[in-house]
Enzyme design. Structure first.
Site, PDB file in Angstrom:
ATOM      1  N   GLU A 218       0.885  -1.174   0.000  1.00 36.23           N
ATOM      2  CA  GLU A 218       0.000   0.000   0.000  1.00 36.23           C
ATOM      3  C   GLU A 218       0.918   1.217   0.000  1.00 36.23           C
ATOM      4  O   GLU A 218       1.538   1.525   1.025  1.00 36.23           O
ATOM      5  CB  GLU A 218      -0.878   0.018   1.255  1.00 36.23           C
ATOM      6  N   CYS A 252      -2.130   9.330   2.738  1.00 40.57           N
ATOM      7  CA  CYS A 252      -1.905   8.822   1.380  1.00 40.57           C
ATOM      8  C   CYS A 252      -3.019   9.259   0.451  1.00 40.57           C
ATOM      9  O   CYS A 252      -2.792   9.509  -0.721  1.00 40.57           O
ATOM     10  CB  CYS A 252      -1.776   7.307   1.398  1.00 40.57           C
TER      11      CYS A 252
HETATM   12  P1  NAD Z   1       8.707   4.732   4.361  1.00 40.52           P
HETATM   13  O1  NAD Z   1       8.631   3.933   3.115  1.00 40.52           O
HETATM   14  O2  NAD Z   1       9.860   5.627   4.547  1.00 40.52           O
HETATM   15  O3  NAD Z   1       8.692   3.771   5.658  1.00 40.52           O
HETATM   16  C1  NAD Z   1       7.631   2.873   5.889  1.00 40.52           C
HETATM   17  C2  NAD Z   1       8.117   1.765   6.823  1.00 40.52           C
HETATM   18  O4  NAD Z   1       9.108   0.971   6.151  1.00 40.52           O
HETATM   19  C3  NAD Z   1       8.768   2.249   8.114  1.00 40.52           C
HETATM   20  O5  NAD Z   1       8.316   1.445   9.174  1.00 40.52           O
HETATM   21  C4  NAD Z   1      10.258   2.002   7.858  1.00 40.52           C
HETATM   22  O6  NAD Z   1      11.000   1.782   9.021  1.00 40.52           O
HETATM   23  C5  NAD Z   1      10.206   0.743   7.020  1.00 40.52           C
HETATM   24  N1  NAD Z   1      11.392   0.465   6.195  1.00 40.52           N
HETATM   25  C6  NAD Z   1      12.331   1.345   5.741  1.00 40.52           C
HETATM   26  N2  NAD Z   1      13.240   0.683   4.976  1.00 40.52           N
HETATM   27  C7  NAD Z   1      12.876  -0.619   4.954  1.00 40.52           C
HETATM   28  C8  NAD Z   1      13.406  -1.787   4.333  1.00 40.52           C
HETATM   29  N3  NAD Z   1      14.481  -1.744   3.567  1.00 40.52           N
HETATM   30  N4  NAD Z   1      12.758  -2.958   4.511  1.00 40.52           N
HETATM   31  C9  NAD Z   1      11.640  -3.032   5.274  1.00 40.52           C
HETATM   32  N5  NAD Z   1      11.090  -1.961   5.893  1.00 40.52           N
HETATM   33  C10 NAD Z   1      11.701  -0.761   5.730  1.00 40.52           C
HETATM   34  O7  NAD Z   1       7.340   5.545   4.434  1.00 40.52           O
HETATM   35  P2  NAD Z   1       6.926   6.692   5.469  1.00 40.52           P
HETATM   36  O8  NAD Z   1       7.704   7.922   5.159  1.00 40.52           O
HETATM   37  O9  NAD Z   1       6.935   6.151   6.855  1.00 40.52           O
HETATM   38  O10 NAD Z   1       5.393   6.913   5.091  1.00 40.52           O
HETATM   39  C11 NAD Z   1       4.945   7.819   4.125  1.00 40.52           C
HETATM   40  C12 NAD Z   1       4.569   7.096   2.855  1.00 40.52           C
HETATM   41  O11 NAD Z   1       3.584   6.113   3.137  1.00 40.52           O
HETATM   42  C13 NAD Z   1       3.947   8.014   1.822  1.00 40.52           C
HETATM   43  O12 NAD Z   1       4.456   7.713   0.554  1.00 40.52           O
HETATM   44  C14 NAD Z   1       2.455   7.649   1.882  1.00 40.52           C
HETATM   45  O13 NAD Z   1       1.726   7.925   0.720  1.00 40.52           O
HETATM   46  C15 NAD Z   1       2.539   6.198   2.174  1.00 40.52           C
HETATM   47  N6  NAD Z   1       1.279   5.715   2.736  1.00 40.52           N
HETATM   48  C16 NAD Z   1       0.469   4.893   1.986  1.00 40.52           C
HETATM   49  C17 NAD Z   1      -0.757   4.476   2.479  1.00 40.52           C
HETATM   50  C18 NAD Z   1      -1.675   3.591   1.675  1.00 40.52           C
HETATM   51  O14 NAD Z   1      -2.620   3.028   2.252  1.00 40.52           O
HETATM   52  N7  NAD Z   1      -1.487   3.443   0.366  1.00 40.52           N
HETATM   53  C19 NAD Z   1      -1.152   4.897   3.754  1.00 40.52           C
HETATM   54  C20 NAD Z   1      -0.325   5.730   4.471  1.00 40.52           C
HETATM   55  C21 NAD Z   1       0.906   6.133   3.966  1.00 40.52           C
END
Ligand code: NAD
Length: 459
Positions: A218, A252
Site C-alpha cells: 500500500e 496517502c
Molecule cells: P517509508 O517507506 O519511509 O517507511 C515505511 C516503513 O518501512 C517504516 O516502518 C520504515 O521503518 C520501514 N522500512 C524502511 N526501509 C525498509 C526496508 N528496507 N525494509 C523493510 N522496511 C523498511 O514511508 P513513510 O515515510 O513512513 O510513510 C509515508 C509514505 O507512506 C507516503 O508515501 C504515503 O503515501 C505512504 N502511505 C500509503 C498508504 C496507503 O494506504 N497506500 C497509507 C499511508 C501512507
C-alpha cells in the site's frame, strides 16, 4: 536514530530497535502461539482488546506525542476500535469453509477449507501510527494468523501503551525499530503487508520475492480532484479543503491536485482560498497539526519553491513556519500551476492545494491520469451520473463522488491500488481477510467403481 517531538522539535530519546536475535525470538514465540490461536474464540479476545484500546488514555497521549495532533489521534483510536468491532462481526461468515459441489468427474466432490498463514508481518508508516499499524493486523488476526507489527521509527511512542493492552493469548506483538528491523522482519514471516513509500515498497517486494512470501503493498499517491462546470462549488471547496489539508495533508489519500472547469475556475479559487485562510494551526487553536517527519519540511519547501519559480501564484499559506520548535504549514492554495511542476507530479504529503483550469471533462481526465500513481480520486459534478461517467475513466482504485478522501473513513468498499500506488489484494472490504488465507481443496471420490484411468493390474 532519535525520537523527535514534532511540536517542540526536541529529541526525547534514542530509538531502541529490537535486536535481531530478539526479533527472531518474538517470531518464534508467536509461531508457538499460532496453533492455539487458530482454535481459540478469537472474537472474544479481539473484542476485549478493542474495548481496552477504545478507553485507554495513555495510548491516546502517546499518539498525541508521536504526531503532535489531538483531534486526529482521537479519531484514529475511534476508527481502530470500530474496525476491530467490524472484523469480529464479519469474520465468522467470511471464514466459513467453501460449500461442497460435485466435480465434472462423476463420483468426485470438491470441498475445501481456508488455511491462515501462520505468521504475518506488517511494516507501517508514521502518518497514522495506530490505524495503519492495525488496519491489516486485525483482519490477519481474525483470519487466525499471528502478527508482528513494525511501525515507523518516526512514531514509536504508542508501541509500549498499545502492548500493555494486548490480552494474554492474543498473538500480536508490536516492535520498535527502523528500516533494518523491517528488512529483517521480511525474512521471518509467511506474508508481508507493507504501507509506506514507493522506493521502500520496491525493496520490501524484492526481499519478499527472495524469501518467497507474498507481499501486499500500500504505497504513495497524488490524488486528483476534478470539479466539473455544474458542480456545487460551496460543497466542492469545503470537501476538497478537508481532503487536502486534514492531518496537514499527511495522508496517502489526500487531495494533492485540483482540476477545475475553466468557466468556474475563478469562482472556485476565490471560495477555496477564502475558506483555506480561515483554517489555522493547532498551536493557535486551529485543526492543522505540525509536520511530523523531520525530512518532510524540506520536501514541502522544495515543491513550493519549484512551483513559484515556474510561475505559480500563492493565494494562502505558502510558507514553512516555525512555532515552538516544530515545523508547520498552513492550508496553501496555488493557481497558475501545470505538470512541469513537482507540486503537480510528485507526492507532496503536505497541505498544498494546487488548482489548474481545464477545458472540459476530457482534459480533466487526461491530466488526472497523467501520473505514476493511482491510489484514489474525487469527482464533483451537477449530477451523480455525470460524476460517475468521469470516475469510470480514472486510473484510480477508489473515487469519491461529490465528496473527497472518503477512503479515509469508509473501509467497506473493496479497492485495488492502481499503478505505483500498490500491489496485491484489496485492504478494504471482505477481500482484506482473504489475503491472509490460503484455500485448500478436498477432492473426495465417493464412487465404489474403479477409476477408468488407473493402470490395469491383475486382481
Ligand atoms: P517509508 O517507506 O519511509 O517507511 C515505511 C516503513 O518501512 C517504516 O516502518 C520504515 O521503518 C520501514 N522500512 C524502511 N526501509 C525498509 C526496508 N528496507 N525494509 C523493510 N522496511 C523498511 O514511508 P513513510 O515515510 O513512513 O510513510 C509515508 C509514505 O507512506 C507516503 O508515501 C504515503 O503515501 C505512504 N502511505 C500509503 C498508504 C496507503 O494506504 N497506500 C497509507 C499511508 C501512507
Amino acid at each position: 536514530m532519535n525520537v523527535r517531538n514534532p511540536v517542540t522539535g526536541r529529541i526525547e530519546r534514542p530509538l531502541a530497535p529490537v535486536p535481531p536475535d530478539r526479533l527472531a525470538g518474538v517470531a518464534a514465540e508467536l509461531r508457538m502461539m499460532a496453533p492455539a490461536w487458530r482454535d481459540a474464540d478469537r472474537g472474544t479476545l479481539l473484542s476485549r482488546f478493542g474495548a481496552a484500546l477504545a478507553a485507554d488514555d495513555e495510548l491516546l497521549a502517546a499518539l498525541v506525542a508521536d504526531t503532535g495532533r489531538v483531534a486526529e489521534s482521537l479519531l484514529e483510536r475511534q476508527i481502530v476500535a470500530g474496525l476491530i468491532d467490524r472484523w469480529v462481526r464479519q469474520a465468522p461468515a467470511l471464514l466459513a469453509p467453501p460449500a461442497e459441489f460435485p466435480a465434472s468427474l462423476p463420483g468426485v466432490h470438491v470441498g475445501g477449507d481456508l488455511v491462515p498463514y501462520e505468521l504475518v508481518g506488517a511494516i507501517t508508516p508514521w502518518n497514522f501510527p495506530l490505524l495503519l499499524g492495525l488496519i491489516d493486523a486485525v483482519p490477519a488476526l481474525a483470519a487466525g494468523c499471528a502478527v508482528v507489527v513494525k511501525p515507523s521509527e518516526v512514531t514509536p511512542r504508542f508501541i509500549e501503551p498499545l502492548m500493555r493492552l494486548v490480552p494474554d493469548g492474543l498473538p500480536l506483538r508490536v516492535v520498535e525499530g527502523d528500516g533494518a528491523t523491517g528488512s529483517a522482519l521480511v525474512d521471518l514471516v509467511d506474508a508481508v503487508v507493507f504501507t509506506g513509500s514507493v522506493p521502500t515498497g520496491r525493496l520490501v517486494a524484492q526481499a519478499a520475492a527472495r524469501a518467497f512470501v507474498p507481499a501486499y503493498l500500500e504505497l504513495g499517491g497524488k490524488d486528483p480532484a476534478i470539479v466539473l462546470a455544474g458542480a456545487d462549488l460551496d460543497r466542492a471547496t469545503s470537501a476538497i479543503l478537508w481532503g487536502g489539508t486534514a492531518n496537514a495533508g499527511q495522508s496517502c489519500q489526500s487531495i494533492e491536485r485540483v482540476y477545475v472547469a475553466r468557466e468556474v475556475h475563478d469562482e472556485f479559487l476565490t471560495l477555496l482560498a477564502d475558506k483555506a485562510a480561515q483554517v489555522g494551526l493547532t498551536c493557535e487553536g486551529g485543526p492543522i497539526g505540525p509536520i511530523i517527519a523531520p525530512e518532510q519540511p524540506d520536501v514541502l519547501a522544495a515543491h513550493l519553491a519549484d512551483a513559484v519559480a515556474k510561475g505559480a501564484v500563492v493565494h494562502t499559506g505558502g510558507e514553512i513556519e516555525r512555532h515552538g520548535g516544530g515545523h508547520w504549514c498552513r492550508p496553501t492554495v496555488l493557481s497558475g500551476v501545470d505538470h512541469t511542476m513537482l507540486v503537480m507530479t510528485e507526492e507532496t504529503f503536505g497541505p498544498l492545494l494546487p488548482v489548474m483550469a481545464v477545458d472540459g471533462p476530457d482534459e480533466a481526465v487526461a491530466l488526472a491520469n497523467d501520473s505514476v500513481y493511482g491510489l484514489s480520486a474525487a469527482v464533483f459534478a451537477a449530477t451523480e451520473e455525470e460524476a460517475r461517467a468521469v470516475a469510470a475513466r480514472l486510473h484510480a482504485g477508489a473515487v469519491s463522488v461529490n465528496d473527497a478522501s472518503l477512503t479515509a473513513l469508509v473501509h467497506e468498499g473493496e479497492k485495488h491500488s492502481f499503478r505505483l500506488s500498490g500491489l496485491g489484494g484489496s485492504r478494504m472490504g471482505p477481500a482484506s481477510i482473504s489475503r491472509f488465507l490460503r484455500r485448500r481443496a478436498f477432492l473426495v471420490n465417493r464412487s465404489d467403481a474403479a477409476d477408468p484411468w488407473w493402470h490395469a493390474t491383475k486382481e
